[in-house]
Design a protein around this motif. Sequence first.
Motif, PDB file in Angstrom:
ATOM      1  N   THR A 162     -40.709  -0.391  32.561  1.00 41.83           N
ATOM      2  CA  THR A 162     -39.953  -0.416  31.303  1.00 41.83           C
ATOM      3  C   THR A 162     -38.577   0.220  31.493  1.00 41.83           C
ATOM      4  OG1 THR A 162     -41.990  -0.314  30.031  1.00 41.83           O
ATOM      5  CG2 THR A 162     -39.976   0.298  28.878  1.00 41.83           C
TER       6      THR A 162
ATOM      7  N   LYS B 119     -44.781  -3.802  25.757  1.00 39.36           N
ATOM      8  CA  LYS B 119     -45.003  -2.506  26.397  1.00 39.36           C
ATOM      9  C   LYS B 119     -45.537  -2.686  27.812  1.00 39.36           C
ATOM     10  CE  LYS B 119     -45.450   0.325  22.314  1.00 39.36           C
ATOM     11  NZ  LYS B 119     -46.282   1.104  21.428  1.00 39.36           N
ATOM     12  N   PHE B 120     -44.886  -2.022  28.757  1.00 37.31           N
ATOM     13  CA  PHE B 120     -45.296  -2.087  30.156  1.00 37.31           C
ATOM     14  C   PHE B 120     -45.418  -0.668  30.691  1.00 37.31           C
ATOM     15  CE2 PHE B 120     -42.378  -5.783  29.441  1.00 37.31           C
ATOM     16  CZ  PHE B 120     -43.379  -6.727  29.305  1.00 37.31           C
ATOM     17  N   LYS B 121     -45.704  -0.575  32.014  1.00 37.79           N
ATOM     18  CA  LYS B 121     -45.754   0.743  32.653  1.00 37.79           C
ATOM     19  C   LYS B 121     -44.395   1.432  32.501  1.00 37.79           C
ATOM     20  CE  LYS B 121     -49.030  -0.652  36.216  1.00 37.79           C
ATOM     21  NZ  LYS B 121     -49.102  -1.153  37.609  1.00 37.79           N
ATOM     22  N   PRO B 122     -44.371   2.759  32.367  1.00 32.85           N
ATOM     23  CA  PRO B 122     -43.100   3.467  32.123  1.00 32.85           C
ATOM     24  C   PRO B 122     -42.014   3.150  33.148  1.00 32.85           C
ATOM     25  CG  PRO B 122     -44.957   4.956  31.819  1.00 32.85           C
ATOM     26  CD  PRO B 122     -45.531   3.667  32.336  1.00 32.85           C
TER      27      PRO B 122
ATOM     28  N   GLY C 104     -35.747  -6.433  29.407  1.00 31.86           N
ATOM     29  CA  GLY C 104     -35.456  -5.105  28.869  1.00 31.86           C
ATOM     30  C   GLY C 104     -35.178  -5.162  27.378  1.00 31.86           C
TER      31      GLY C 104
ATOM     32  N   CYS D 149     -44.237  -7.474  35.222  1.00 33.37           N
ATOM     33  CA  CYS D 149     -44.723  -7.288  33.845  1.00 33.37           C
ATOM     34  C   CYS D 149     -45.008  -8.602  33.129  1.00 33.37           C
ATOM     35  CB  CYS D 149     -43.700  -6.513  33.021  1.00 33.37           C
ATOM     36  SG  CYS D 149     -43.345  -4.886  33.674  1.00 33.37           S
TER      37      CYS D 149
ATOM     38  N   ARG E 220     -35.032  -1.669  31.003  1.00 32.48           N
ATOM     39  CA  ARG E 220     -34.048  -1.179  30.018  1.00 32.48           C
ATOM     40  C   ARG E 220     -32.724  -0.817  30.687  1.00 32.48           C
ATOM     41  NH1 ARG E 220     -37.836   2.123  25.606  1.00 32.48           N
ATOM     42  NH2 ARG E 220     -38.916   0.215  24.980  1.00 32.48           N
TER      43      ARG E 220
ATOM     44  N   THR F  43     -38.401  -5.410  25.558  1.00 32.11           N
ATOM     45  CA  THR F  43     -39.137  -4.139  25.427  1.00 32.11           C
ATOM     46  C   THR F  43     -38.552  -3.303  24.286  1.00 32.11           C
ATOM     47  OG1 THR F  43     -37.786  -2.770  26.909  1.00 32.11           O
ATOM     48  CG2 THR F  43     -39.552  -4.070  27.936  1.00 32.11           C
TER      49      THR F  43
END
Lengths: 338, 338
Positions: free
Chosen positions: B196, B190-193, B181, B262, B200, B184
């Motif tokens: 991510t 950057k990964f899929k929403p 996290g 990811c 985070r 990112t």
Amino acid sequence: MKVSELGEFRLLEAIEKLVGSPGDGKALPWKQLITGIGDDAAVWRCNNPCHLATIDASVEGVHFTLECTPWEDLGWKSLAISLSDIAAMGGSPHYALISLTLPGHTEVDDVMALYRGMIEVAQRFGVAIIGGNISSAPLVMIDTVVLGHGQGETGRTLTRASAEAGDSIAVTGSLGGAAAGFATLTAGLKFKPAATASLREAFLRPKPRIAEGQFLLEKGVKTAIDISDGLVSDLGHICTRSVVGARVNVDLVPIHPAARECLGEKALHYALSGGEDYELLFTAAPSVVSTILREVSFPITIIGEIVADGKAEVALFNDRGESVKAPGSGWQHFAGSF
Amino acid sequence: MKVSELGEFRLLEAIEKLVGSPGDGKALPWKQLITGIGDDAAVWRCNNPCHLATIDASVEGVHFTLECTPWEDLGWKSLAISLSDIAAMGGSPHYALISLTLPGHTEVDDVMALYRGMIEVAQRFGVAIIGGNISSAPLVMIDTVVLGHGQGETGRTLTRASAEAGDSIAVTGSLGGAAAGFATLTAGLKFKPAATASLREAFLRPKPRIAEGQFLLEKGVKTAIDISDGLVSDLGHICTRSVVGARVNVDLVPIHPAARECLGEKALHYALSGGEDYELLFTAAPSVVSTILREVSFPITIIGEIVADGKAEVALFNDRGESVKAPGSGWQHFAGSF
């Protein structure tokens, strides 16, 4: 050697060794300690039902500069100011936790000196350092936590919120020495060596009034604060919390002898608004204060009285009854200096 | 409005109002509180004889940046990491003190958001914020103190110093999510929403394992630490304190699902050395761990065993029995990152 060369974990080991452990000492706080430095939390046993806790910060460039403050004095003062908070409650301090931030280029010897200063004041007041945290940061910052107890079966304490109209206002010791000492260190004020040393001692090595706070509480005082921001400002805190006003005769305010000797009439400015003297400011019924004045073994001076005033104002006057303007508002963070 | 426009005392008033007072709540910690924010020290009654105290720091530019950290999350996390220390002792947290430093240009709304985050995690775990300190400084720093209790009549706690050869090593939850996290937020990964957001959340809102620590202690576990520096580093702390070695099968280490999704094989790096997951790492006799695995309602994974080793080394291997090199030494202040 710099702390960046030693690393966090070996620095912690060195501090742990310096601070000592339960097996090393015979004082009461150590005896009751189960787990000290080196675990996730400190653990101790205690049957006293009334607990006190306080935290205070010393920030490089705000509360001190390393140019003006020897590391050992910094250690003493950073812990003494939290001990002073316990004194202002009439409490007994037992344990301390220290959170320290340092730049990587700090000398390990300086960190050890800092801890020696903290250990010195801790031992003087029967306090054990039982935990803390160390972190890298661009500047030195020391947060000191002190844990302790109230007095007697019911765990009584002094508070800011119990002043009543008619109370006398009194203060321990003398004021203005710390601010004058600060001026000798930063503003280039030069006096005789003995006076300068006395003022610097007042600024760098304040003595928390632990026994004095306990004595006042035992004798029936209910209201106190320690003078950290400045007499007028700290009296204002009592007035705000108690919803009363205060009238102070500035000609009665006890001024640090060396400050008076060196600064003459200007010393009053330091005594009223300088702060950092860590004396106790207290209020009590005149009869209580009279009894205290007969029995006390440390200096106490009556400087004014609490009056009914919903606006919680602190009014200053002199021996001739003339109104006096406060020379500054006392220290307030974010709002400038005194 | 900036805090320099409001001033320290009015800022403290606003915080006091937000945090609330004993009269506002019905939770046990509030009921026992005598004096909260606004006096020289906090005061409370408590008859439990075993006490815990811990302090942890969050420093701008070291532990967080304001560009990457919403203020409310910063509040949550800065208090959660100290609650996690109490979890690692198997303790019950009751009270918190907050020492905050801020530049004068900080927005008052941001400070309120910071406190809302702290209040949110405090309320979630039945903790009352009862005191603290605010100071100006060139950077934001938050020291959080949590006070609590051990369990049972004798006030038992988990410690780092009780691991024995033959103990199984186990961990709650999954690892590597927080470090992924962080990546990112800072390294532009950057990964899929959904992934991510999950990573985070792991980094910004760690959940202290309070109930889990208490459960482990009740079931006979004696040794635990929370994973803040990284699995290998924190296991090393247990080994050093207990004077034992550890062997960990890296193929058994539970990896945060979104980190695995990811980052693939790289996720193991984050799980071993990333840190800040605030899961509990514990050791106990295999029979104790077996019983726990039958009764437990949260994820626990056995990842290795404690061995006799005076050098306190943590050895890593894989399913094929091959030795694996640690991908980093874990976080250590003054010595660089993981």
